[in-house]
Design an enzyme around this catalytic site. Structure first.
Site, PDB file in Angstrom:
ATOM      1  N   HIS A 236      45.822  39.967  43.838  1.00 49.57           N
ATOM      2  CA  HIS A 236      46.288  39.167  44.983  1.00 49.57           C
ATOM      3  C   HIS A 236      46.087  39.903  46.299  1.00 49.57           C
ATOM      4  O   HIS A 236      45.824  39.302  47.332  1.00 49.57           O
ATOM      5  CB  HIS A 236      47.751  38.742  44.801  1.00 49.57           C
ATOM      6  CG  HIS A 236      48.737  39.806  45.128  1.00 49.57           C
ATOM      7  ND1 HIS A 236      49.220  40.674  44.187  1.00 49.57           N
ATOM      8  CD2 HIS A 236      49.290  40.180  46.311  1.00 49.57           C
ATOM      9  CE1 HIS A 236      50.033  41.523  44.772  1.00 49.57           C
ATOM     10  NE2 HIS A 236      50.098  41.246  46.050  1.00 49.57           N
TER      11      HIS A 236
ATOM     12  N   ARG B 203      35.543  26.936  43.009  1.00 50.59           N
ATOM     13  CA  ARG B 203      36.051  27.488  41.741  1.00 50.59           C
ATOM     14  C   ARG B 203      37.263  26.667  41.316  1.00 50.59           C
ATOM     15  O   ARG B 203      38.392  26.970  41.689  1.00 50.59           O
ATOM     16  CB  ARG B 203      36.454  28.948  41.925  1.00 50.59           C
ATOM     17  CG  ARG B 203      35.289  29.917  42.099  1.00 50.59           C
ATOM     18  CD  ARG B 203      35.810  31.341  42.184  1.00 50.59           C
ATOM     19  NE  ARG B 203      34.795  32.329  41.937  1.00 50.59           N
ATOM     20  CZ  ARG B 203      34.229  33.091  42.892  1.00 50.59           C
ATOM     21  NH1 ARG B 203      34.587  32.965  44.144  1.00 50.59           N
ATOM     22  NH2 ARG B 203      33.319  33.986  42.573  1.00 50.59           N
TER      23      ARG B 203
ATOM     24  N   ARG C  81      32.146  23.495  40.664  1.00 43.36           N
ATOM     25  CA  ARG C  81      31.894  24.079  39.337  1.00 43.36           C
ATOM     26  C   ARG C  81      32.982  23.612  38.385  1.00 43.36           C
ATOM     27  O   ARG C  81      34.163  23.669  38.706  1.00 43.36           O
ATOM     28  CB  ARG C  81      31.908  25.606  39.441  1.00 43.36           C
ATOM     29  CG  ARG C  81      31.676  26.268  38.089  1.00 43.36           C
ATOM     30  CD  ARG C  81      31.515  27.754  38.211  1.00 43.36           C
ATOM     31  NE  ARG C  81      32.790  28.408  38.489  1.00 43.36           N
ATOM     32  CZ  ARG C  81      32.905  29.718  38.721  1.00 43.36           C
ATOM     33  NH1 ARG C  81      31.819  30.470  38.741  1.00 43.36           N
ATOM     34  NH2 ARG C  81      34.078  30.252  38.952  1.00 43.36           N
TER      35      ARG C  81
ATOM     36  N   GLU D 270      23.992  32.865  35.165  1.00 42.04           N
ATOM     37  CA  GLU D 270      24.792  34.089  35.163  1.00 42.04           C
ATOM     38  C   GLU D 270      24.752  34.786  33.811  1.00 42.04           C
ATOM     39  O   GLU D 270      25.354  35.835  33.622  1.00 42.04           O
ATOM     40  CB  GLU D 270      26.234  33.802  35.601  1.00 42.04           C
ATOM     41  CG  GLU D 270      26.937  32.699  34.862  1.00 42.04           C
ATOM     42  CD  GLU D 270      28.336  32.401  35.394  1.00 42.04           C
ATOM     43  OE1 GLU D 270      28.873  33.174  36.201  1.00 42.04           O
ATOM     44  OE2 GLU D 270      28.892  31.359  34.982  1.00 42.04           O
TER      45      GLU D 270
ATOM     46  N   ASN E   6      27.683  38.096  39.989  1.00 39.51           N
ATOM     47  CA  ASN E   6      28.758  38.931  39.442  1.00 39.51           C
ATOM     48  C   ASN E   6      28.629  39.026  37.921  1.00 39.51           C
ATOM     49  O   ASN E   6      28.598  40.110  37.347  1.00 39.51           O
ATOM     50  CB  ASN E   6      30.149  38.352  39.775  1.00 39.51           C
ATOM     51  CG  ASN E   6      30.312  38.026  41.245  1.00 39.51           C
ATOM     52  OD1 ASN E   6      29.594  38.554  42.073  1.00 39.51           O
ATOM     53  ND2 ASN E   6      31.230  37.146  41.571  1.00 39.51           N
ATOM     54  N   ASP E   7      28.544  37.855  37.289  1.00 46.43           N
ATOM     55  CA  ASP E   7      28.418  37.871  35.833  1.00 46.43           C
ATOM     56  C   ASP E   7      27.014  38.258  35.393  1.00 46.43           C
ATOM     57  O   ASP E   7      26.845  38.940  34.386  1.00 46.43           O
ATOM     58  CB  ASP E   7      28.794  36.501  35.252  1.00 46.43           C
ATOM     59  CG  ASP E   7      30.301  36.376  35.098  1.00 46.43           C
ATOM     60  OD1 ASP E   7      30.914  37.340  34.610  1.00 46.43           O
ATOM     61  OD2 ASP E   7      30.862  35.338  35.484  1.00 46.43           O
TER      62      ASP E   7
ATOM     63  N   ARG F  50      33.029  43.982  34.434  1.00 50.82           N
ATOM     64  CA  ARG F  50      33.297  44.047  35.878  1.00 50.82           C
ATOM     65  C   ARG F  50      34.757  44.312  36.204  1.00 50.82           C
ATOM     66  O   ARG F  50      35.099  44.630  37.333  1.00 50.82           O
ATOM     67  CB  ARG F  50      32.795  42.769  36.572  1.00 50.82           C
ATOM     68  CG  ARG F  50      33.573  41.539  36.219  1.00 50.82           C
ATOM     69  CD  ARG F  50      32.835  40.278  36.633  1.00 50.82           C
ATOM     70  NE  ARG F  50      33.612  39.481  37.571  1.00 50.82           N
ATOM     71  CZ  ARG F  50      33.423  38.189  37.805  1.00 50.82           C
ATOM     72  NH1 ARG F  50      32.458  37.534  37.210  1.00 50.82           N
ATOM     73  NH2 ARG F  50      34.154  37.540  38.658  1.00 50.82           N
TER      74      ARG F  50
ATOM     75  N   CYS G 270      25.679  32.310  44.498  1.00 46.77           N
ATOM     76  CA  CYS G 270      27.091  32.183  44.872  1.00 46.77           C
ATOM     77  C   CYS G 270      27.911  33.397  44.450  1.00 46.77           C
ATOM     78  O   CYS G 270      29.112  33.445  44.670  1.00 46.77           O
ATOM     79  CB  CYS G 270      27.694  30.897  44.319  1.00 46.77           C
ATOM     80  SG  CYS G 270      27.666  30.826  42.529  1.00 46.77           S
TER      81      CYS G 270
END
Ligand code: PEP
Ligand code: MG
Length: 564
Positions: A187, A292, A328, A427, A450-451, A461, A498
């Site tokens: 957070h 997301r 998505r 990804e 990222n993935d 990650r 993205c």
């Protein structure tokens, strides 16, 4: 000077005196009680006090802020029978004094969430501790505001911050946030990015005297305690250059991003809620490249139903009008767990029931979402995208699910969008490698770097021990991106990125040199990425991309792009 490397959680350079913040629940000495009713009444008074404070904070932050969303979740916790209801029961049936009951239930509930070893649930645990802390402070007669001694702009250092603590930092008093706990998805990272505050988390902090100068870079995660004149000088220089560039970019935020030779690149925003849409537009986002939707499912105990989803999608689509909104479908599993969606124990969750795999295994969830999306699609320009596609079977199953949703809407006589785009995330390395066979079945690819990086380099990650190895500049990752763009080119699909790489100014020339035409980035990064595009020449980017593809490793690629 002491140097440390943490995880860069929110970009920017922070330099200033350290304000050491001690967080944690106050100590409690249990008391014998004679009158449980008086204890329950004390709890009710504290709940009312905390509620009034939270409502005030929520109002002060405005409806569309991340802070307001977190505070909303805290207000819900105050009403939660499994939390405050349980505290009451402990007083009534176990004769605990109110402060001991609050502490016990808070620790147990938060500990239970943490034991599940999941980043999202760990964030929920922070919310539980936060609300428990406020209740406890209130019943003990301690001030609820924890920033009483912060009277100079400072770098705020703590083992961790409660969400309500970050939300109540006096305006202008935080230069940056530095914590020992946390990861790039915690957070603190979300808050800091939303507030445009530099932040580094997961730092192995030594003992520091309050007032010591600290400097850090929120992109690289490098932290300097009592920095040398030389380190300070170079950070100050970079800080003033970055600020100048940001101010210039903000002035041009609403203009298109066109390269020096006239090529238009779309710069869109990554969003997680309908409230993000307004902020994204204000900063010049040309549509949404990644919504997301799993974020809609957090902070609640059951999945969002079709009508609730419809409202959220409708708001985003109508806010963006003629701009494309890429939504998505639910990307749950791996590190993302959502209350009410059970996934059994998995030894390798990142390789398990995740993304499209989970949605296909829970057809009712997928159908609720697709129906809500297609219904909302009449309000704007909709694109629907599937996450974690590994190959052709996933694409055809996704298409079949879309056809089923259309058919059921037809049967129900409901209006729905018919001219929406269909795309997939690239990804998983296998999807990139067979992109030429997938391109005919979709309108676009959006590369999730990222993935893609995590799966290509076999680096978790979220694992602090190895996360630094996850470098998207690795030529192995770049070659998969090149495979994707070249497959798309021959089929007329468009390709966006993205993942976080799209928001890294160093990566932009490589990506557009490889043929990417859309970059979807965190909302505050939109103006600077647009400006970055404006400074580039496509021919030069292509040459740079070729050199990068031939490089031996990420270090060599970074050297190649370092002075562009
Ligand atoms: C990605 O993997 O790059 C991506 C954008 O998806 P997420 O970070 O939500 O997994
Ligand atoms: Mg992903």
């Amino acid at each position: 000077m002491i140097e440390r490397t943490g995880i860069g959680a929110s970009p920017g350079i922070a330099i200033g005196p350290v304000y050491l913040h001690t967080s944690g629940l106050p100590d409690v000495t249990p008391r014998r009680i004679d009158d449980p009713e008086a204890e329950v009444n004390a709890l009710s008074r504290s709940e009312a006090l905390v509620r009034t404070r939270l409502e005030g904070l929520q109002e002060a932050h405005g409806d569309d802020s991340e802070e307001a969303a977190v505070i909303g979740a805290h207000l819900l916790l105050l009403e939660d029978p499994e939390f405050t209801g349980e505290i009451r029961e402990r007083i009534q049936f176990e004769s605990l004094c109110v402060e001991a009951a609050v502490l016990q239930v808070t620790e147990e509930s938060a500990g239970m969430l943490e034991s599940l070893d999941d980043e999202y649930l760990a964030a929920r645990a922070a919310d539980v501790r936060d609300v428990g802390n406020q209740l406890l402070r209130s019943v003990l007669g301690l001030p609820l505001d924890t920033w009483d001694n912060l009277d100079n702009p400072s770098v705020l250092v703590a083992s961790d911050f409660f969400p309500s603590e970050t939300a109540t930092i006096p305006p202008g008093m935080a230069i940056g946030l530095c914590t020992a706990e946390g990861s790039a998805t915690s957070h603190i990272a979300v808050f800091a990015r939303g507030m445009d505050l530099p932040a580094v988390v997961g730092v192995d902090l030594p003992d520091i005297e309050p007032g010591t100068t600290m400097a850090f870079d929120g992109t690289t995660g490098k932290v300097y305690i009592d920095p040398s004149d030389e380190a300070l000088g170079s950070l100050r220089e970079r800080q003033s250059k970055e600020r100048e560039a940001q101010a210039g970019a903000a002035l041009r935020a609403s203009e298109a991003a066109v390269t020096l030779d006239g090529t238009r690149i779309e710069v869109a925003a990554n969003i997680g809620s309908d409230q993000d849409a307004v902020r994204a537009i204000a900063l010049g986002a040309e549509g949404v490249g990644l919504f997301r939707t799993e974020f809609l499912f957090l902070d609640r105990s059951r999945p969002v139903n079709e009508d609730e989803q419809y409202e959220a999608y409708r708001t985003v689509l109508s806010t963006f009008g003629d701009e494309l909104v890429v939504v998505r479908t639910l990307d749950v599993g791996g590190d993302k767990q959502v209350p009410g969606i059970e996934i059994g124990e998995e030894l390798n969750p990142f390789l398990g029931l995740r993304g499209i795999r989970l949605a296909l295994a829970r057809p009712h969830l997928m159908q609720d979402q697709l129906r809500a999306l297609l219904r909302a699609g009449t309000e704007g320009r909709l694109a629907i995208m599937a996450p974690m596609v590994a190959g052709r079977a996933d694409v055809s199953d996704f298409r079949a699910a879309l056809a089923e949703a259309e058919e059921s809407l037809e049967q129900d006589g409901l209006e729905y969008a018919k001219d929406y785009q269909v795309g997939i995330m690239i990804e998983v390395p296998s999807a990139a490698l067979v992109a030429s066979r997938l391109a005919a079945d979709v309108d676009f690819f959006s590369i999730g770097t990222n993935d893609l990086t995590q799966y290509t380099l076999a680096v978790d990650r979220t694992n602090r021990e190895v996360a630094h190895r996850a470098d998207s500049f690795d030529p192995a990752v770049l070659r998969l991106i090149a495979e994707t763009t070249s497959a798309a080119r021959s089929s007329g699909c468009w390709v966006g990125v993205c993942g976080a790489m799209a928001g890294d100014p160093l990566a932009v020339p490589i990506l557009i040199g490889l043929g990417v035409t859309e970059l979807s980035v965190a909302i505050p990064a939109v103006p600077t990425i647009k400006d970055r595009v404006r400074s580039l020449d496509l021919g030069a980017c292509r040459r740079l991309a070729d050199l990068s593809l031939a490089a031996a490793d990420a270090t060599e690629v970074r050297r190649i792009v370092s002075d562009v």
